[in-house]
Design a protein around this motif. Structure first.
Motif, PDB file in Angstrom:
ATOM      1  N   VAL A  53       0.829  -1.206   0.000  1.00  0.00           N
ATOM      2  CA  VAL A  53       0.000   0.000   0.000  1.00  0.00           C
ATOM      3  C   VAL A  53       0.861   1.252   0.000  1.00  0.00           C
ATOM      4  O   VAL A  53       0.574   2.237  -0.703  1.00  0.00           O
ATOM      5  N   PHE A  54       1.932   1.228   0.777  1.00  0.00           N
ATOM      6  CA  PHE A  54       2.861   2.367   0.853  1.00  0.00           C
ATOM      7  C   PHE A  54       3.460   2.644  -0.529  1.00  0.00           C
ATOM      8  O   PHE A  54       3.473   3.799  -0.990  1.00  0.00           O
ATOM      9  N   LEU A  55       3.956   1.599  -1.195  1.00  0.00           N
ATOM     10  CA  LEU A  55       4.588   1.770  -2.506  1.00  0.00           C
ATOM     11  C   LEU A  55       3.583   2.188  -3.567  1.00  0.00           C
ATOM     12  O   LEU A  55       3.890   3.000  -4.443  1.00  0.00           O
ATOM     13  N   ILE A  56       2.363   1.645  -3.508  1.00  0.00           N
ATOM     14  CA  ILE A  56       1.327   2.016  -4.476  1.00  0.00           C
ATOM     15  C   ILE A  56       1.029   3.508  -4.373  1.00  0.00           C
ATOM     16  O   ILE A  56       0.912   4.213  -5.384  1.00  0.00           O
ATOM     17  N   ALA A  57       0.901   4.004  -3.142  1.00  0.00           N
ATOM     18  CA  ALA A  57       0.639   5.432  -2.938  1.00  0.00           C
ATOM     19  C   ALA A  57       1.769   6.282  -3.518  1.00  0.00           C
ATOM     20  O   ALA A  57       1.518   7.303  -4.177  1.00  0.00           O
ATOM     21  N   ALA A  58       3.023   5.846  -3.287  1.00  0.00           N
ATOM     22  CA  ALA A  58       4.181   6.595  -3.801  1.00  0.00           C
ATOM     23  C   ALA A  58       4.196   6.598  -5.327  1.00  0.00           C
ATOM     24  O   ALA A  58       4.466   7.631  -5.963  1.00  0.00           O
ATOM     25  N   ILE A  59       3.879   5.455  -5.931  1.00  0.00           N
ATOM     26  CA  ILE A  59       3.880   5.343  -7.401  1.00  0.00           C
ATOM     27  C   ILE A  59       2.795   6.226  -8.004  1.00  0.00           C
ATOM     28  O   ILE A  59       3.017   6.941  -8.984  1.00  0.00           O
ATOM     29  N   ILE A  60       1.604   6.208  -7.409  1.00  0.00           N
ATOM     30  CA  ILE A  60       0.474   6.978  -7.946  1.00  0.00           C
ATOM     31  C   ILE A  60       0.745   8.480  -7.882  1.00  0.00           C
ATOM     32  O   ILE A  60       0.441   9.224  -8.813  1.00  0.00           O
ATOM     33  N   ILE A  61       1.326   8.935  -6.782  1.00  0.00           N
ATOM     34  CA  ILE A  61       1.453  10.381  -6.546  1.00  0.00           C
ATOM     35  C   ILE A  61       2.612  11.013  -7.300  1.00  0.00           C
ATOM     36  O   ILE A  61       2.602  12.226  -7.568  1.00  0.00           O
ATOM     37  N   ARG A  62       3.634  10.248  -7.660  1.00  0.00           N
ATOM     38  CA  ARG A  62       4.855  10.846  -8.198  1.00  0.00           C
ATOM     39  C   ARG A  62       4.641  11.658  -9.485  1.00  0.00           C
ATOM     40  O   ARG A  62       5.196  12.756  -9.605  1.00  0.00           O
ATOM     41  N   PRO A  63       3.869  11.171 -10.468  1.00  0.00           N
ATOM     42  CA  PRO A  63       3.660  12.005 -11.659  1.00  0.00           C
ATOM     43  C   PRO A  63       3.028  13.357 -11.323  1.00  0.00           C
ATOM     44  O   PRO A  63       3.369  14.375 -11.923  1.00  0.00           O
ATOM     45  N   PHE A  64       2.117  13.374 -10.339  1.00  0.00           N
ATOM     46  CA  PHE A  64       1.476  14.629  -9.929  1.00  0.00           C
ATOM     47  C   PHE A  64       2.456  15.519  -9.169  1.00  0.00           C
ATOM     48  O   PHE A  64       2.343  16.742  -9.199  1.00  0.00           O
ATOM     49  N   ALA A  65       3.422  14.894  -8.487  1.00  0.00           N
ATOM     50  CA  ALA A  65       4.451  15.671  -7.784  1.00  0.00           C
ATOM     51  C   ALA A  65       5.296  16.446  -8.788  1.00  0.00           C
ATOM     52  O   ALA A  65       5.630  17.618  -8.573  1.00  0.00           O
ATOM     53  N   GLY A  66       5.643  15.796  -9.894  1.00  0.00           N
ATOM     54  CA  GLY A  66       6.420  16.474 -10.930  1.00  0.00           C
ATOM     55  C   GLY A  66       5.669  17.665 -11.498  1.00  0.00           C
ATOM     56  O   GLY A  66       6.235  18.742 -11.711  1.00  0.00           O
ATOM     57  N   LYS A  67       4.369  17.494 -11.733  1.00  0.00           N
ATOM     58  CA  LYS A  67       3.538  18.589 -12.241  1.00  0.00           C
ATOM     59  C   LYS A  67       3.413  19.697 -11.200  1.00  0.00           C
ATOM     60  O   LYS A  67       3.492  20.888 -11.527  1.00  0.00           O
ATOM     61  N   ALA A  68       3.215  19.317  -9.938  1.00  0.00           N
ATOM     62  CA  ALA A  68       3.046  20.309  -8.863  1.00  0.00           C
ATOM     63  C   ALA A  68       4.273  21.200  -8.724  1.00  0.00           C
ATOM     64  O   ALA A  68       4.161  22.400  -8.451  1.00  0.00           O
ATOM     65  N   MET A  69       5.463  20.620  -8.935  1.00  0.00           N
ATOM     66  CA  MET A  69       6.687  21.429  -8.833  1.00  0.00           C
ATOM     67  C   MET A  69       6.729  22.525  -9.884  1.00  0.00           C
ATOM     68  O   MET A  69       7.218  23.624  -9.633  1.00  0.00           O
ATOM     69  N   SER A  70       6.201  22.241 -11.067  1.00  0.00           N
ATOM     70  CA  SER A  70       6.216  23.254 -12.128  1.00  0.00           C
ATOM     71  C   SER A  70       5.199  24.351 -11.869  1.00  0.00           C
ATOM     72  O   SER A  70       5.308  25.446 -12.411  1.00  0.00           O
ATOM     73  N   PHE A 106      -1.023   4.465   3.525  1.00  0.00           N
ATOM     74  CA  PHE A 106      -1.284   5.061   2.215  1.00  0.00           C
ATOM     75  C   PHE A 106      -0.905   6.545   2.226  1.00  0.00           C
ATOM     76  O   PHE A 106      -0.213   7.027   1.326  1.00  0.00           O
ATOM     77  N   PHE A 107      -1.330   7.279   3.262  1.00  0.00           N
ATOM     78  CA  PHE A 107      -0.988   8.699   3.350  1.00  0.00           C
ATOM     79  C   PHE A 107       0.507   8.907   3.571  1.00  0.00           C
ATOM     80  O   PHE A 107       1.092   9.861   3.054  1.00  0.00           O
ATOM     81  N   HIS A 108       1.121   8.004   4.323  1.00  0.00           N
ATOM     82  CA  HIS A 108       2.571   8.077   4.525  1.00  0.00           C
ATOM     83  C   HIS A 108       3.295   7.888   3.191  1.00  0.00           C
ATOM     84  O   HIS A 108       4.281   8.578   2.894  1.00  0.00           O
ATOM     85  N   GLY A 109       2.796   6.970   2.380  1.00  0.00           N
ATOM     86  CA  GLY A 109       3.380   6.729   1.057  1.00  0.00           C
ATOM     87  C   GLY A 109       3.257   7.936   0.142  1.00  0.00           C
ATOM     88  O   GLY A 109       4.146   8.213  -0.671  1.00  0.00           O
ATOM     89  N   ILE A 110       2.150   8.685   0.267  1.00  0.00           N
ATOM     90  CA  ILE A 110       1.979   9.906  -0.522  1.00  0.00           C
ATOM     91  C   ILE A 110       3.077  10.916  -0.168  1.00  0.00           C
ATOM     92  O   ILE A 110       3.734  11.484  -1.054  1.00  0.00           O
ATOM     93  N   GLY A 111       3.289  11.128   1.133  1.00  0.00           N
ATOM     94  CA  GLY A 111       4.347  12.051   1.554  1.00  0.00           C
ATOM     95  C   GLY A 111       5.713  11.602   1.077  1.00  0.00           C
ATOM     96  O   GLY A 111       6.522  12.408   0.592  1.00  0.00           O
ATOM     97  N   PHE A 112       5.985  10.294   1.183  1.00  0.00           N
ATOM     98  CA  PHE A 112       7.273   9.740   0.767  1.00  0.00           C
ATOM     99  C   PHE A 112       7.469   9.882  -0.741  1.00  0.00           C
ATOM    100  O   PHE A 112       8.552  10.269  -1.201  1.00  0.00           O
ATOM    101  N   GLY A 113       6.430   9.567  -1.512  1.00  0.00           N
ATOM    102  CA  GLY A 113       6.529   9.636  -2.971  1.00  0.00           C
ATOM    103  C   GLY A 113       6.836  11.035  -3.462  1.00  0.00           C
ATOM    104  O   GLY A 113       7.679  11.236  -4.352  1.00  0.00           O
ATOM    105  N   ILE A 114       6.149  12.025  -2.882  1.00  0.00           N
ATOM    106  CA  ILE A 114       6.391  13.413  -3.287  1.00  0.00           C
ATOM    107  C   ILE A 114       7.780  13.862  -2.836  1.00  0.00           C
ATOM    108  O   ILE A 114       8.538  14.459  -3.603  1.00  0.00           O
ATOM    109  N   ALA A 115       8.125  13.569  -1.581  1.00  0.00           N
ATOM    110  CA  ALA A 115       9.406  14.039  -1.019  1.00  0.00           C
ATOM    111  C   ALA A 115      10.601  13.472  -1.774  1.00  0.00           C
ATOM    112  O   ALA A 115      11.560  14.201  -2.068  1.00  0.00           O
ATOM    113  N   THR A 116      10.574  12.186  -2.094  1.00  0.00           N
ATOM    114  CA  THR A 116      11.707  11.595  -2.812  1.00  0.00           C
ATOM    115  C   THR A 116      11.837  12.181  -4.217  1.00  0.00           C
ATOM    116  O   THR A 116      12.947  12.360  -4.722  1.00  0.00           O
TER     117      THR A 116
END
Length: 400
Positions: A53-70, A106-116
């Motif tokens: 669940v942690f890894l799934i959350a990180a995988i899902i959020i990462r593309p949006f993290a890239g967009k959010a940075m821009s 799941f929420f922890h994975g979101i934070g981890f995915g964006i932060a990494t």
């Protein structure tokens, strides 16, 4: 000619922040399944979901993290992600059931995915382009050190002082990540006209960096094999009667990285990716083969050293390629794309290796893994190595 400076204050700060980020991850990676089994009477399958669940959350959020940075900028996105990460780390005291614990994961994975994703992008901006292979190697070594320290500290603290202290230390690690990140000064990179326009409309390319996909697939294929190390090397050691040295596997792994990183990163920058990657693939395969044949502690640790040199050099090299292929303002998307596809390989590998381990001996499993790695030479050549050779030849012709 003097080399541009690598070891700046900001490079050190983002590397230390990354160390504590991954220290929290690996610390909980080994302790939470045990906690769920012992304290919550969870099933083994439910305990395994704590990682999935942690890894799934990180995988899902990462593309949006890239967009959010821009859109929002790297600093804002970094702080938001680390606040989510710290808040999640501080809430592990409260879940009373495995289901609420899974929601928290799941929420922890979101934070981890964006932060990494953000940290990887920031460090790519901080490293001089002529030293990117060397710099990324040192940066990623911080997560490799966390891979050694995290499980050791987690299991020791849980066994000696109990769950309350275990979760307190976890929250403290996450807090350190947040504190060190506050002092990072980001370089000023001006957005291009294309990146500014992309903020105004939806486009799939705003969430994935196409230039990073090929090398990310290569990394994911090798990650399938690496997942067998993460998941089962300690179980394999126990089957062999080598449990007393099992904990030293990643210690040797990290020690080899520390000793070789000054050379491998510089060679990458000086001679190009292929000079480093092909030998390291072979070294990784030999290490896995020796692991499959081991019966003694010495041979077990020799395998760890070769795997550390092989895979420990391949991963930062692959990530460096992904970043170098992208334009400066799209490094965030390149990092997000790379890590998402890589984590998918880890998750898929854990599932496949788990199924395979139920039907074959671990020695056979690691032998087949060594053959798969050798096949990876062909995958790398087709997806990147051939293009790298052409690029190097053109560069040499221009300089002749």
């Amino acid at each position: 000619m003097t080399k541009p400076k690598l070891w700046t204050k900001d490079f050190l700060l983002v590397s230390i922040s990354n160390l504590f980020l991954f220290l929290t991850f690996y610390y909980l990676l080994v302790t939470l399944p045990v906690y769920a089994l012992q304290e919550m009477q969870a099933k083994a399958s439910e305990a395994g979901l704590l990682i999935t669940v942690f890894l799934i959350a990180a995988i899902i959020i990462r593309p949006f993290a890239g967009k959010a940075m821009s859109i929002l900028g790297k600093r804002k996105v970094l702080f938001i992600s680390l606040i989510i990460f710290f808040a999640s780390s501080a809430l592990y005291f409260f879940p009373a059931s495995i289901h609420t614990l899974l929601i928290l994961r799941f929420f922890h994975g979101i934070g981890f995915g964006i932060a990494t994703t953000v940290c990887g992008t920031i460090v790519a901006d901080l490293i001089p382009s002529s030293r990117r292979g060397e710099g990324m190697g040192y940066y990623i070594m911080s997560s490799n050190l966390a891979m050694v320290l995290g499980p050791f500290l987690g299991l020791t603290i849980m066994n000696q002082w109990g769950k309350e202290t275990m979760f307190t230390i976890s929250a403290l690690f996450a807090f350190c990540t947040l504190v060190f990140s506050i002092f990072i000064k980001l370089p000023n990179i001006q957005p291009t006209k294309e990146s500014v326009t992309s903020k105004q409309s939806f486009n799939l390319k705003d969430y994935f960096e196409a230039s990073a996909i090929r090398i990310s697939i290569v990394a994911a294929l090798f990650a399938i094999v690496y997942s067998s190390i993460l998941s089962f090397v300690s179980v394999y050691a126990k089957d062999l009667g080598l449990q007393t040295v099992a904990n030293f596997f990643f210690v040797i792994y990290a020690l080899v990285l520390l000793l070789t990183r000054p050379f491998t990163g510089r060679w990458y920058d000086r001679y190009g990716a292929n000079i480093i990657i092909y030998p390291c693939i072979i070294c990784f395969a030999i290490g896995m083969y020796i692991l499959s044949q081991t019966t003694t502690s010495a041979v077990f640790l020799i395998a760890a050293a070769l795997i550390g040199l092989g895979w420990g050099t391949l991963f930062p090299s692959f990530q460096t390629i992904a970043i170098q292929e992208a334009s400066p303002e799209r490094r965030g998307l390149a990092t997000a794309t790379f890590l998402s596809i890589f984590d998918f390989g880890i998750g898929l590998g854990s599932f496949i290796i788990g199924l395979a381990a139920a039907n074959v001996k671990f020695s056979s499993l690691y032998f087949y893994c060594s053959l798969f790695i050798l096949l990876g030479i062909g995958f790398y050549y087709l997806l990147h190595g051939k293009r790298e050779t052409i690029s190097v030849n053109k560069e040499q012709a221009r300089n002749a």
